[in-house]
Enzyme design. Structure first.
Site, PDB file in Angstrom:
ATOM      1  N   THR A 108      41.883 121.003  96.975  1.00 31.49           N
ATOM      2  CA  THR A 108      42.542 122.323  97.048  1.00 31.49           C
ATOM      3  C   THR A 108      41.591 123.195  97.992  1.00 31.49           C
ATOM      4  O   THR A 108      42.364 124.024  98.559  1.00 31.49           O
ATOM      5  CB  THR A 108      42.566 122.923  95.450  1.00 31.49           C
ATOM      6  OG1 THR A 108      41.178 122.971  95.011  1.00 31.49           O
ATOM      7  CG2 THR A 108      43.440 122.175  94.593  1.00 31.49           C
ATOM      8  N   VAL A 109      40.534 123.103  97.940  1.00 38.43           N
ATOM      9  CA  VAL A 109      39.656 124.076  99.006  1.00 38.43           C
ATOM     10  C   VAL A 109      39.721 123.484 100.490  1.00 38.43           C
ATOM     11  O   VAL A 109      40.083 124.309 101.103  1.00 38.43           O
ATOM     12  CB  VAL A 109      38.243 124.003  98.463  1.00 38.43           C
ATOM     13  CG1 VAL A 109      37.193 125.004  99.609  1.00 38.43           C
ATOM     14  CG2 VAL A 109      38.101 124.740  97.119  1.00 38.43           C
ATOM     15  N   VAL A 131      36.016 134.550 118.358  1.00 41.31           N
ATOM     16  CA  VAL A 131      35.049 133.457 118.922  1.00 41.31           C
ATOM     17  C   VAL A 131      35.475 133.098 120.442  1.00 41.31           C
ATOM     18  O   VAL A 131      34.775 132.245 120.924  1.00 41.31           O
ATOM     19  CB  VAL A 131      35.105 132.208 118.134  1.00 41.31           C
ATOM     20  CG1 VAL A 131      34.296 132.289 116.732  1.00 41.31           C
ATOM     21  CG2 VAL A 131      36.229 131.431 118.022  1.00 41.31           C
ATOM     22  N   LYS A 136      27.694 123.570  95.613  1.00 40.39           N
ATOM     23  CA  LYS A 136      26.569 124.097  94.672  1.00 40.39           C
ATOM     24  C   LYS A 136      25.528 123.171  94.071  1.00 40.39           C
ATOM     25  O   LYS A 136      24.524 123.097  94.214  1.00 40.39           O
ATOM     26  CB  LYS A 136      26.986 125.247  93.786  1.00 40.39           C
ATOM     27  CG  LYS A 136      27.971 124.261  92.591  1.00 40.39           C
ATOM     28  CD  LYS A 136      28.257 125.313  91.722  1.00 40.39           C
ATOM     29  CE  LYS A 136      29.349 124.595  90.926  1.00 40.39           C
ATOM     30  NZ  LYS A 136      30.776 124.231  91.589  1.00 40.39           N
ATOM     31  N   GLU A 163      27.482 129.755 101.978  1.00 39.71           N
ATOM     32  CA  GLU A 163      28.075 130.827 101.067  1.00 39.71           C
ATOM     33  C   GLU A 163      28.882 130.561  99.892  1.00 39.71           C
ATOM     34  O   GLU A 163      28.939 131.127  98.881  1.00 39.71           O
ATOM     35  CB  GLU A 163      28.747 131.916 102.046  1.00 39.71           C
ATOM     36  CG  GLU A 163      29.216 133.351 101.481  1.00 39.71           C
ATOM     37  CD  GLU A 163      28.180 134.188 101.048  1.00 39.71           C
ATOM     38  OE1 GLU A 163      27.423 134.733 101.936  1.00 39.71           O
ATOM     39  OE2 GLU A 163      27.730 134.310  99.808  1.00 39.71           O
ATOM     40  N   VAL A 181      27.832 129.534  96.029  1.00 36.33           N
ATOM     41  CA  VAL A 181      27.873 130.507  94.901  1.00 36.33           C
ATOM     42  C   VAL A 181      28.899 131.663  94.868  1.00 36.33           C
ATOM     43  O   VAL A 181      29.088 132.393  95.594  1.00 36.33           O
ATOM     44  CB  VAL A 181      26.273 131.290  95.219  1.00 36.33           C
ATOM     45  CG1 VAL A 181      26.291 132.288  93.989  1.00 36.33           C
ATOM     46  CG2 VAL A 181      25.165 130.219  95.267  1.00 36.33           C
ATOM     47  N   ILE A 213      32.665 136.022  96.907  1.00 35.20           N
ATOM     48  CA  ILE A 213      31.590 137.031  96.942  1.00 35.20           C
ATOM     49  C   ILE A 213      30.623 136.711  98.092  1.00 35.20           C
ATOM     50  O   ILE A 213      30.028 135.695  97.889  1.00 35.20           O
ATOM     51  CB  ILE A 213      30.958 137.252  95.631  1.00 35.20           C
ATOM     52  CG1 ILE A 213      31.986 137.309  94.459  1.00 35.20           C
ATOM     53  CG2 ILE A 213      30.300 138.497  95.656  1.00 35.20           C
ATOM     54  CD1 ILE A 213      31.393 137.527  93.056  1.00 35.20           C
ATOM     55  N   ASP A 255      26.214 124.664  85.583  1.00 33.17           N
ATOM     56  CA  ASP A 255      27.002 125.043  86.905  1.00 33.17           C
ATOM     57  C   ASP A 255      26.352 126.454  87.150  1.00 33.17           C
ATOM     58  O   ASP A 255      25.996 126.664  88.293  1.00 33.17           O
ATOM     59  CB  ASP A 255      28.438 125.347  86.469  1.00 33.17           C
ATOM     60  CG  ASP A 255      29.167 125.864  87.859  1.00 33.17           C
ATOM     61  OD1 ASP A 255      29.422 125.260  88.694  1.00 33.17           O
ATOM     62  OD2 ASP A 255      29.469 127.097  87.725  1.00 33.17           O
ATOM     63  N   LYS A 280      23.682 127.591  90.446  1.00 33.63           N
ATOM     64  CA  LYS A 280      23.869 128.735  91.289  1.00 33.63           C
ATOM     65  C   LYS A 280      22.629 129.875  91.335  1.00 33.63           C
ATOM     66  O   LYS A 280      22.169 130.209  92.172  1.00 33.63           O
ATOM     67  CB  LYS A 280      25.108 129.647  90.852  1.00 33.63           C
ATOM     68  CG  LYS A 280      26.528 128.616  91.152  1.00 33.63           C
ATOM     69  CD  LYS A 280      27.786 129.496  90.346  1.00 33.63           C
ATOM     70  CE  LYS A 280      28.875 128.413  90.653  1.00 33.63           C
ATOM     71  NZ  LYS A 280      29.991 128.811  90.061  1.00 33.63           N
TER      72      LYS A 280
END
Lengths: 432, 432
Positions: free
Chosen positions: B13-14, B33, B105, B129, B132, B136, B201, B205
């Site tokens: 999914t990601v 860019v 992670k 990034e 975690v 955010i 989990d 993090k």
């Protein structure tokens, strides 16, 4: 580089904080930029004034050119405030090849695009994180964190004074005037609080935020502003009863290519992340199409938080110096400014009326709304102490600002309507 | 550069989200860019599986070397998960001069320092990034925004599944098992929820966050962990009654040179900014000496928020490529790791006991506390339905973990204590 030299414009509370942080964190700064960081000269008005921070008398000057024309100074940090003179100083600094860090929202809201363009032409950095919501790294959050997203909505509690006043009014059930005085005694409000309580300070910050977040040159004049001076305890009480908290909210909303930017007292659903931001704290809520809801929370002012943001910007400048890439990070607005018209701005509204308690009044009022195709989410009607009068409180469903303003005009014309006591925008659920 | 080529490891999914965002925001990426961004190859396990996103069959490969050894590929994005094999792939990528963006992670908590060092040696960027709190930008917040401050405390709601479960338990008054099943049905919890509900989990993090925030190599084994499986409705009810909300909180606390990192169910004062973080949302609260309290709030997981963070990192890599400064932004830990001992970790505690309702019981219990110099903030005693038993609920003032653990041992030895029903850390007011 042997060392990096700073020229500081202004030595008030923020300036003193900057000097203190640079001294205290010298090791950490060395670790990050690889050479010492030295404040070389400081512009002040009065050379003999007692200062909060110990600064060598020889470093002080009353002549800005001693800093702006000094070839040894690499970075000018501006924490003196003011607009016209300050703009001249910073343009001179940039034209002389100096990088600039400023905490000045008044200046950036008016001359931001001009100064950024001067920076870019001279291959200089111009950073201004501290100008919006002091201790919150919101501008970096917008530029870096959401670089691959499309921001459609920003909502901000970006003025600490008014949030302090509204929090106290809400908790204590006290009147505006009373709490304002308390805030002034505590130093949370200035003796002339106009810029804060009339929403101008918040409007400046929303102009800066929306220019960056929407990549569009939003001027201060484009921001519709209403302050908090007319808010009453009754309004807060009714708000609570209906599940809302009163906040001064800056809203920047983009739909398609058009945007709306405004600042006004807003009844915020208690489930909204911004609703729990209390006292003098600030927060900016950002909605991105892909990321969804995010919020950045922290102190909006204060000498140390603001000074921290200034030094963070300074570190950014110095890292760029080390890498030789200054002047390349300014993001030039990508889109032409297109503001929404009143018939394109949609919101829910809270309205409180005093009406004559006569047969047909309620029907007359509601039919004005239905004539404009506006329906209700909530309605309360209560008798008033004053004989023959009733109070009506209602919350509409989504309505265009045009329709809502027309409704207000029609209501005022209605003989049964004695008084429109108050009217606020309502921002709904946390899910936008 | 004519174009920048991406190799994608994983198309779940990601990964699908990353492909979608790169397609949808191609213009914006170009603007930032200066050249097109192209996904060239994608590593998948099963070449023939139906995918959520349309990808040319020729781009798919089941052989990692097709990506890792391809000289045209500039950046490897890792969203396949796993630890050992994935580490080998990423080391190979870095050794072959490819920049790496990862959302992993598990991997970063275990091999973060090793991989960052490999990146640095090869002049490559390694950004993480998305590992975690998905959507955010907290790692950037720590590195950039607070560069000139000293972070002394971080508290995080960094696991969406457990926050969803605790929010539902609290709102509905339902039991843990019931809400877990609901969360599984809704897709907020996995069929094997162990890593989430046991706190592992969140611990990963917190290891990543504290390594960065304290500039110290904190290993996963250094993080003390307790999960949420033993929390009962009674505990939530008592918490509410006393003004607390139950949250699974990761705490990283530095005093002087020593740190404590832990994850445990915590009763949080309702006035704390983290207390209003609901459902599957995440937030990280950061206390800096100069800036004071800040908080970053947003979605902790989800394919699009996580993919957004990945593409933001990708933009960071590509900007560095354009500027020719890759491999220079990794911050190497500056301090030697020093963990606090149990007698140096101070907190308040909530304790619920079932005791025999006899003369002297209460005095015996309280004297155990006073023997360890621990006093009480709140005490409730209530009769139980079961005859001859009473329930005692108490909240201590600050106590060392050592003292508190000794107290628990002594209480268990007391004949009048029938059962220690529950025990939680308490985090106090919003002002630290």
């Amino acid at each position: 580089m042997e060392s990096i030299s700073i020229g500081l414009l202004g030595l008030g509370t923020v300036g003193s904080g900057v000097v203190q942080i640079i001294e205290k964190h010298q090791d950490k700064l060395m670790h990050q930029v690889g050479c010492p960081v030295v404040v070389k000269k400081v512009l002040v008005k009065n050379l003999d004034k007692e200062r909060a921070v110990k600064v060598d008398r020889n470093m002080l000057t009353a002549n800005p050119d001693d800093i702006l024309n000094d070839n040894d100074i690499d970075v000018v940090i501006e924490v003196m405030g003011g607009i016209e003179d300050t703009r001249d100083h910073l343009k001179k600094a940039l034209n002389n090849g100096k990088h600039v860090v400023t905490a000045n929202k008044d200046l950036m809201a008016v001359y931001g695009p001009e100064l950024l363009s001067a920076a870019s032409q001279n291959g200089c950095d111009l950073f201004y994180e501290a100008s919006v919501a002091g201790g919150i790294p919101i501008l970096r959050g917008l530029v870096d964190g959401l670089a691959s997203d499309r921001i459609t909505k920003m909502m901000g509690i970006v003025n600490g004074t008014t949030n302090f006043i509204l929090t106290k009014m809400s908790k204590q059930g006290s009147a505006y005037e009373e709490v304002l005085k308390e805030a002034q005694d505590l130093g949370y409000a200035e003796s002339d609080p106009t810029a804060d309580v009339e929403g101008l300070d918040a409007a400046r910050k929303m102009a800066i935020l929306s220019t960056l977040g929407f990549s569009m040159n939003i001027d201060l004049d484009d921001v519709k502003v209403k302050g908090i001076t007319e808010i009453t305890e009754e309004d807060l009480q009714y708000g609570k009863q209906l599940g809302y908290t009163m906040k001064l909210i800056g809203i920047a909303h983009r739909e398609g290519e058009k945007v709306e930017v405004s600042v006004q007292p807003t009844l915020l659903a208690e489930s909204h992340p911004l609703a729990s931001v209390q006292d003098e704290y600030n927060a900016v809520y950002v909605y991105g199409e892909a990321v969804g809801e995010t919020m950045f929370y922290g102190p909006g002012a204060g000498s140390l938080p603001t000074a921290t943001a200034v030094v963070s910007d300074l570190v950014g400048v110095m890292k760029n110096m080390r890498l030789g890439v200054n002047g390349k990070s300014a993001v030039t607005p990508q889109y032409e400014k297109k503001l929404k018209d009143a018939d394109e701005i949609y919101a829910k509204y809270f309205l409180r009326l005093h009406v004559k308690d006569e047969v047909g009044t309620f029907a007359n009022i509601t039919s004005i709304f239905s004539d404009h195709h506006v329906s209700f989410e909530k309605i309360l009607q209560l008798p008033l102490k004053e004989k023959g009068l009733a109070e009506i409180v209602l919350v509409t469903h989504q309505a265009s600002l045009q329709d809502y303003e027309d409704i207000l005009v029609n209501l005022r014309d209605l003989p049964a309507v004695q008084n429109i006591k108050s009217s606020y925008r309502v921002e709904g659920s946390a899910r936008v």
